[in-house]
Design a protein around this motif. Structure first.
Motif, PDB file in Angstrom:
ATOM      1  N   ALA A  80       0.765  -1.055   0.038  1.00 33.21           N
ATOM      2  CA  ALA A  80       0.056   0.170   0.089  1.00 33.21           C
ATOM      3  C   ALA A  80       0.852   1.265  -0.156  1.00 33.21           C
ATOM      4  O   ALA A  80       2.223   1.304   0.267  1.00 33.21           O
ATOM      5  CB  ALA A  80      -1.093   0.072   1.089  1.00 33.21           C
ATOM      6  N   GLU A  81       0.115   2.320  -0.336  1.00 35.41           N
ATOM      7  CA  GLU A  81       0.762   3.650  -0.248  1.00 35.41           C
ATOM      8  C   GLU A  81       1.161   3.921   1.103  1.00 35.41           C
ATOM      9  O   GLU A  81       0.405   3.385   2.041  1.00 35.41           O
ATOM     10  CB  GLU A  81       0.199   4.878  -0.920  1.00 35.41           C
ATOM     11  N   VAL A  82       1.978   4.915   1.504  1.00 37.55           N
ATOM     12  CA  VAL A  82       2.318   5.256   2.641  1.00 37.55           C
ATOM     13  C   VAL A  82       1.763   6.604   3.173  1.00 37.55           C
ATOM     14  O   VAL A  82       1.792   7.720   2.145  1.00 37.55           O
ATOM     15  CB  VAL A  82       3.818   5.379   3.039  1.00 37.55           C
ATOM     16  N   VAL A  83       1.407   6.658   4.557  1.00 35.65           N
ATOM     17  CA  VAL A  83       1.072   8.152   4.997  1.00 35.65           C
ATOM     18  C   VAL A  83       1.984   8.367   6.129  1.00 35.65           C
ATOM     19  O   VAL A  83       1.971   7.423   7.176  1.00 35.65           O
ATOM     20  CB  VAL A  83      -0.437   8.197   5.175  1.00 35.65           C
ATOM     21  N   TYR A  84       2.581   9.603   6.368  1.00 37.87           N
ATOM     22  CA  TYR A  84       3.067  10.020   7.620  1.00 37.87           C
ATOM     23  C   TYR A  84       2.306  10.497   8.593  1.00 37.87           C
ATOM     24  O   TYR A  84       1.466  11.458   8.417  1.00 37.87           O
ATOM     25  CB  TYR A  84       4.187  10.933   7.251  1.00 37.87           C
ATOM     26  N   ALA A  85       2.398  10.018   9.956  1.00 37.89           N
ATOM     27  CA  ALA A  85       1.424  10.504  10.936  1.00 37.89           C
ATOM     28  C   ALA A  85       2.110  10.944  12.133  1.00 37.89           C
ATOM     29  O   ALA A  85       1.423  10.723  13.464  1.00 37.89           O
ATOM     30  CB  ALA A  85       0.389   9.417  11.166  1.00 37.89           C
ATOM     31  N   ASN A  86       3.167  11.563  11.965  1.00 40.26           N
ATOM     32  CA  ASN A  86       3.753  12.245  13.273  1.00 40.26           C
ATOM     33  C   ASN A  86       3.932  10.996  14.338  1.00 40.26           C
ATOM     34  O   ASN A  86       4.621   9.998  14.326  1.00 40.26           O
ATOM     35  CB  ASN A  86       3.116  13.291  13.539  1.00 40.26           C
ATOM     36  N   TYR A  87       3.407  11.499  15.447  1.00 43.43           N
ATOM     37  CA  TYR A  87       3.851  10.509  16.689  1.00 43.43           C
ATOM     38  C   TYR A  87       2.510   9.558  16.683  1.00 43.43           C
ATOM     39  O   TYR A  87       2.319   8.767  17.761  1.00 43.43           O
ATOM     40  CB  TYR A  87       3.595  11.357  17.871  1.00 43.43           C
ATOM     41  N   GLY A  88       1.700   9.655  15.699  1.00 45.53           N
ATOM     42  CA  GLY A  88       0.551   8.645  15.652  1.00 45.53           C
ATOM     43  C   GLY A  88      -0.483   8.660  16.778  1.00 45.53           C
ATOM     44  O   GLY A  88      -1.349   7.838  17.092  1.00 45.53           O
ATOM     45  N   ARG A  89      -0.571  10.120  17.410  1.00 42.26           N
ATOM     46  CA  ARG A  89      -1.705  10.409  18.237  1.00 42.26           C
ATOM     47  C   ARG A  89      -3.088  10.530  17.705  1.00 42.26           C
ATOM     48  O   ARG A  89      -3.168  10.647  16.524  1.00 42.26           O
ATOM     49  CB  ARG A  89      -1.433  11.480  18.942  1.00 42.26           C
ATOM     50  N   LEU A  90      -4.212  10.357  18.110  1.00 40.78           N
ATOM     51  CA  LEU A  90      -5.275  10.750  17.803  1.00 40.78           C
ATOM     52  C   LEU A  90      -5.400  11.961  17.052  1.00 40.78           C
ATOM     53  O   LEU A  90      -6.016  12.212  15.930  1.00 40.78           O
ATOM     54  CB  LEU A  90      -6.299  10.536  18.580  1.00 40.78           C
ATOM     55  N   ILE A 116      -0.327   2.254   4.358  1.00 43.21           N
ATOM     56  CA  ILE A 116       0.631   1.837   5.472  1.00 43.21           C
ATOM     57  C   ILE A 116       1.032   3.252   6.253  1.00 43.21           C
ATOM     58  O   ILE A 116       1.347   4.130   5.707  1.00 43.21           O
ATOM     59  CB  ILE A 116       1.637   0.948   4.845  1.00 43.21           C
ATOM     60  N   VAL A 117       0.830   3.196   7.244  1.00 46.16           N
ATOM     61  CA  VAL A 117       1.088   4.307   8.347  1.00 46.16           C
ATOM     62  C   VAL A 117       2.762   4.411   8.612  1.00 46.16           C
ATOM     63  O   VAL A 117       3.099   3.279   9.056  1.00 46.16           O
ATOM     64  CB  VAL A 117       0.458   4.543   9.357  1.00 46.16           C
ATOM     65  N   ILE A 118       3.461   5.504   8.736  1.00 49.45           N
ATOM     66  CA  ILE A 118       4.755   5.349   9.043  1.00 49.45           C
ATOM     67  C   ILE A 118       4.603   6.735  10.330  1.00 49.45           C
ATOM     68  O   ILE A 118       4.071   7.788  10.041  1.00 49.45           O
ATOM     69  CB  ILE A 118       5.787   5.910   8.237  1.00 49.45           C
ATOM     70  N   ALA A 119       5.195   6.314  11.449  1.00 53.87           N
ATOM     71  CA  ALA A 119       5.068   7.038  12.395  1.00 53.87           C
ATOM     72  C   ALA A 119       6.332   7.227  13.313  1.00 53.87           C
ATOM     73  O   ALA A 119       7.108   6.201  13.263  1.00 53.87           O
ATOM     74  CB  ALA A 119       3.766   6.888  13.517  1.00 53.87           C
ATOM     75  N   ARG A 120       6.530   8.247  14.234  1.00 52.06           N
ATOM     76  CA  ARG A 120       7.718   8.151  15.067  1.00 52.06           C
ATOM     77  C   ARG A 120       7.414   7.854  16.475  1.00 52.06           C
ATOM     78  O   ARG A 120       6.350   8.173  17.093  1.00 52.06           O
ATOM     79  CB  ARG A 120       8.531   9.623  14.762  1.00 52.06           C
ATOM     80  N   TYR A 121       8.280   7.117  17.033  1.00 50.90           N
ATOM     81  CA  TYR A 121       8.306   7.153  18.587  1.00 50.90           C
ATOM     82  C   TYR A 121       8.394   8.297  19.479  1.00 50.90           C
ATOM     83  O   TYR A 121       9.113   9.232  18.757  1.00 50.90           O
ATOM     84  CB  TYR A 121       9.363   6.144  18.985  1.00 50.90           C
ATOM     85  N   GLY A 122       7.817   8.504  20.501  1.00 53.16           N
ATOM     86  CA  GLY A 122       8.148   9.314  21.416  1.00 53.16           C
ATOM     87  C   GLY A 122       7.201   9.906  22.582  1.00 53.16           C
ATOM     88  O   GLY A 122       7.525   9.805  23.612  1.00 53.16           O
ATOM     89  N   LEU A 123       5.959  10.061  21.979  1.00 53.35           N
ATOM     90  CA  LEU A 123       4.903  10.516  23.049  1.00 53.35           C
ATOM     91  C   LEU A 123       4.049   9.800  23.696  1.00 53.35           C
ATOM     92  O   LEU A 123       3.446   9.846  24.742  1.00 53.35           O
ATOM     93  CB  LEU A 123       4.308  11.843  22.474  1.00 53.35           C
ATOM     94  N   ILE A 124       3.580   8.833  22.778  1.00 56.13           N
ATOM     95  CA  ILE A 124       2.640   7.808  23.309  1.00 56.13           C
ATOM     96  C   ILE A 124       3.090   6.481  23.261  1.00 56.13           C
ATOM     97  O   ILE A 124       4.233   6.092  22.336  1.00 56.13           O
ATOM     98  CB  ILE A 124       1.150   7.983  22.598  1.00 56.13           C
ATOM     99  N   TYR A 125       2.506   5.300  23.739  1.00 63.15           N
ATOM    100  CA  TYR A 125       2.897   3.941  23.978  1.00 63.15           C
ATOM    101  C   TYR A 125       2.620   3.429  22.303  1.00 63.15           C
ATOM    102  O   TYR A 125       1.606   3.827  21.679  1.00 63.15           O
ATOM    103  CB  TYR A 125       1.852   3.219  24.940  1.00 63.15           C
ATOM    104  N   ARG A 126       3.621   2.474  21.856  1.00 65.24           N
ATOM    105  CA  ARG A 126       3.457   1.952  20.586  1.00 65.24           C
ATOM    106  C   ARG A 126       2.168   1.339  20.116  1.00 65.24           C
ATOM    107  O   ARG A 126       1.859   1.386  19.233  1.00 65.24           O
ATOM    108  CB  ARG A 126       4.910   1.279  20.134  1.00 65.24           C
ATOM    109  N   GLY A 127       1.642   0.618  21.228  1.00 69.65           N
ATOM    110  CA  GLY A 127       0.458   0.019  20.983  1.00 69.65           C
ATOM    111  C   GLY A 127      -0.533   0.859  20.583  1.00 69.65           C
ATOM    112  O   GLY A 127      -1.631   0.517  19.974  1.00 69.65           O
ATOM    113  N   ASP A 128      -0.338   1.960  21.267  1.00 68.83           N
ATOM    114  CA  ASP A 128      -1.630   3.147  20.890  1.00 68.83           C
ATOM    115  C   ASP A 128      -1.487   3.525  19.411  1.00 68.83           C
ATOM    116  O   ASP A 128      -2.594   3.950  18.739  1.00 68.83           O
ATOM    117  CB  ASP A 128      -1.562   4.220  22.190  1.00 68.83           C
ATOM    118  N   ILE A 129      -0.229   3.847  18.968  1.00 65.28           N
ATOM    119  CA  ILE A 129      -0.003   4.043  17.810  1.00 65.28           C
ATOM    120  C   ILE A 129      -0.775   3.279  16.929  1.00 65.28           C
ATOM    121  O   ILE A 129      -1.319   3.505  15.748  1.00 65.28           O
ATOM    122  CB  ILE A 129       1.623   4.356  17.408  1.00 65.28           C
TER     123      ILE A 129
END
Length: 748
Positions: free
Chosen positions: A179-189, A206-219
């Motif tokens: 699939a095409e990719v979308v960038y979603a920052n930290y993956g927060r709501l 397919i989402v690409i997000a970065r680690y940092g502010l929330i739990y990876r399971g929430d992303i």
């Protein structure tokens, strides 16, 4: 017959005899006076000598202080260093033979130190990677097979160890998607909401997000809710490498470009297949597809900044908001969608596997049925020199030094239980299963739980604490020298690191490590200690002995400090006649929380919602806390049966007051009844947007939902939401009132 007459010739002799007797008597009196004078002078000199000794000689410490000083002086950085070295020789993911070898190491050390030790095993669901592949394609470029590998670095034999397990997310389901990719920052709501506002469709992407502010399971969950089919998460150098301005490992302390953060994406705690009961070998197990497992529904992979760079470079579409820009070598961060696309392939082996906790006990002399519990997990995604073995080494050092004190004659009043947990990295599994199995005894007998995890990352002390332990922690930090100061204690350096005259004390409740089951489920006061802040090597191959010795704590002095703190806390809690738990501090803090809720309600103009029930309950609790503190100050030295019983009654109430904050329905507002503590707990990120602890989580969740409904036109729905806020306030008020009654100690 006539009476004979005295001879008058004897009279001069009698007079002489009387004079001699008088002279002898006078001499005896003089000698006695001289003796009394000499004795008086001697007594005065003796008193003067004793006074001078008291002035110029240090006072001999009392028994408790003496043993505490003995413990402080015995802690050894070379011993701690050796533990870290031995425990991190091989990678040891939970359930592997190498992990069981670390269990054997800890067990043998406990026995060597004279402690009674045993294993407690559970059969739990774990997952391991079988195959991973990520191929990037773009319209004008040849497909690029991404590395998905962490590179060996110069001078570090650990980073080239062939036993290192491939990078993966624990409990990610298998999947093959393109699939095409979308960038979603930290993956927060809020980040996904921003994408929607920009007109970017995430469905089937397919989402690409970065680690940092929330739990990876929430992303991963947020991406699934937005319609994504897979997720890749990377460590941006802005968050983990100081923007590449200070040198990366092995030349600096920061994460190299190929560094990758592993971790679980499971949303629950404990074994997914035995939710709410212990995972003993013959336990009931639910189906792997049961929603109650709380396992993720779309696959995910962790990747490095090095692999993320070409993915993000392949995206077009709108430029991302300025705050979404990291430190990758890109002219700008674009959100997509596409044209870059990923062929994502991952397969995992999810299997029921044995794990092993190691438990050791120092039995209390007077109250062996009261437990002070010290814990730290032992499993690691790779070597785990910081996470978890800075904590394991400190726990073992405490065990050794307390064992030596026992041999010398020290006896704790209450029992000290030392616990080495397994499978924490997969979802706090080992400790959660143990608490679940022992919940009834813990509810009666557990005094406190003291936790270590990644407890040494660098300089600077911090702690998360249940409020009634605040005073004790501050007292103990005044006894330990700060490892990074010449003269300061930990307490003084702690204050200097913040603002104001009091240290900044954190709270617990996020449920990210082994204190969660004790505090959130069993209602046991808890504490978590740490030196240093964000760990740049978190869950990577570079979290190894070499990094610790070069950058983390080269002389292991921070390890010594945290060991001293942990040991002193255990000694005080196990030996003080009256438990050093202060609920006045707790009530005062609850008052400030209630005022915050009142301010929130005023700002959002909540209709017909009152915080008064909660304020009234907290007032009752504070009165009861003051009352029991006065009772605790009464003389405790008497060993009469009645005095011992009175002291036990005070301690029972201090021990049980935290349990009163539990509600069997749990945090129903976030759909997780397992979390039963209504004062401190996690808030579902999808509703409120926090990573760690929130006070009054049920109130905050209901309030966030009510505010989300405030723009709706359905007045009935609005009323229901605000009624739910009021209900949550009443729920918290009721448990606070229960705590007040426990402290009060008399029936209504």
């Amino acid at each position: 017959m006539a009476r004979p007459q005295c001879d008058s010739t004897h009279a001069p002799f009698e007079v002489l005899l009387q004079q001699l007797l008088q002279l002898h008597t006078q001499r005896c009196r003089c000698r006695r006076r001289r003796r009394f004078v000499l004795l008086g002078v001697f007594v005065l000199l003796l008193l003067l000598f004793i006074t001078l000794l008291q002035i110029f000689m240090p006072a001999r410490p009392g028994p408790d202080t003496y043993w505490q000083q003995e413990f402080i002086g015995s802690v050894n950085n070379a011993s701690i260093r050796n533990h870290v070295f031995c425990l991190t020789k091989e990678p040891h993911v939970a359930g592997t033979p190498e992990d069981f070898a670390t269990a054997e190491y800890v067990f043998q050390r406990f026995q060597d130190y004279g402690l009674s030790a045993h294993y407690t095993d559970y059969d739990v669901l774990l997952s391991y990677p079988l195959h991973r592949s990520l191929i990037l394609s773009a319209p004008t470029k040849e497909p690029l097979v991404l590395s998905l590998k962490e590179k060996p670095v110069e001078g570090d034999v650990y980073s080239s160890n062939p036993k290192v397990m491939p990078t993966f997310h624990g409990f990610s389901p298998s999947g093959n998607v393109s699939a095409e990719v979308v960038y979603a920052n930290y993956g927060r709501l809020e980040d996904f909401q921003k994408l929607e506002n920009l007109g970017i469709n995430v469905k089937d992407a397919i989402v690409i997000a970065r680690y940092g502010l929330i739990y990876r399971g929430d992303i991963v969950e947020n991406a699934a809710l937005a319609g994504a089919v897979a997720v890749v998460i990377y460590s941006d150098p802005q968050d983990y490498a100081a923007n590449y301005t200070q040198g990366v490992y092995p030349y600096g302390r920061w994460l190299p470009p190929s560094g990758t953060q592993r971790g679980s994406v499971y949303k629950g705690l404990g074994d997914p297949l035995t939710p709410g009961w212990p995972s003993t070998p013959d336990a009931e197990r639910i189906s792997l597809t049961d929603p109650e497992t709380m396992l993720p529904t779309i696959p995910s992979l962790p990747i490095s900044a090095e692999d993320a760079l070409p993915i993000l470079a392949s995206l077009s579409g709108p430029t991302s908001p300025a705050e979404w820009h990291g430190a990758l070598d890109l002219p700008q961060y674009r959100v997509g969608r596409g044209p870059g696309a990923l062929n994502f392939s991952f397969s995992a082996n999810q299997t029921v596997t044995q794990i092993r906790n190691v438990i050791a006990t120092i039995k209390g002399a007077e109250e062996p049925d009261r437990y002070i519990i010290l814990g730290n997990h032992r499993d690691a995604w790779v070597f785990g020199a910081v996470d978890p073995h800075s904590g394991t080494a400190s726990l073992l050092e405490v065990a050794q030094r307390l064992g030596e004190l026992v041999v010398k004659g020290w006896q704790p009043r209450r029992s000290i239980v030392l616990c080495s947990w397994d499978a924490e990295e997969y979802g706090v599994v080992g400790s959660t299963e143990w608490v679940g199995q022992n919940i009834d005894l813990l509810g009666i007998n557990a005094v406190a739980y003291l936790n270590l995890d990644a407890c040494v990352i660098g300089p600077g002390f911090s702690a998360g604490v249940s409020p009634q332990l605040d005073g004790l922690l501050q007292e103990v930090t005044k006894q330990v020298k700060d490892p990074d100061s010449v003269d300061d204690t930990v307490f003084e350096a702690w204050i200097a690191s913040g603002k104001g005259s009091a240290p900044l004390i954190g709270r617990l409740g996020g449920g990210l490590t082994d204190f969660a089951a004790f505090l959130q489920h069993a209602g046991v006061p808890a504490l978590d200690l740490e030196f240093g802040d964000d760990n740049p090597m978190y869950h990577s191959v570079y979290d190894n002995f070499n990094w610790v010795e070069k950058f983390g704590d080269p002389l292991f002095h921070c390890h010594v400090a945290v060991t001293r703190l942990l040991g002193l806390l255990a000694m005080r809690l196990s030996s003080d006649a009256v438990l050093p738990l202060d609920y006045i501090t707790y009530a005062t803090e609850l008052q400030s929380y209630a005022m915050q809720v009142q301010t929130q309600l005023a700002q959002c103009k909540a209709p017909s919602v009152s915080v008064n029930p909660l304020i009234s309950a907290i007032s009752s609790m504070k009165e009861a806390a003051i009352q029991i503190k006065q009772q605790a100050k009464q003389p405790q030295g008497s060993l009469s049966p009645s005095a011992v019983l009175r002291r036990r009654f005070v301690n029972d109430r201090l021990l049980q007051a935290e349990r009163a904050f539990l509600d069997d329905k749990g945090l129903t507002g976030i759909g997780q009844s397992w979390y039963r503590h209504l004062v401190y707990g996690p808030v579902r990120e999808n509703v409120y947007g926090t990573y760690g602890t929130t006070t009054f989580p049920g109130i905050q969740t209901a309030l966030a939902q009510a505010l989300a409904e405030s723009n709706e036109h359905d007045n009935d729905a609005k009323r229901r939401q605000w009624a739910a806020v009021q209900h949550e306030i009443w729920r918290v008020a009721r448990v606070v009132e229960r705590s007040a009654l426990v402290l009060q100690g008399s029936l209504t």
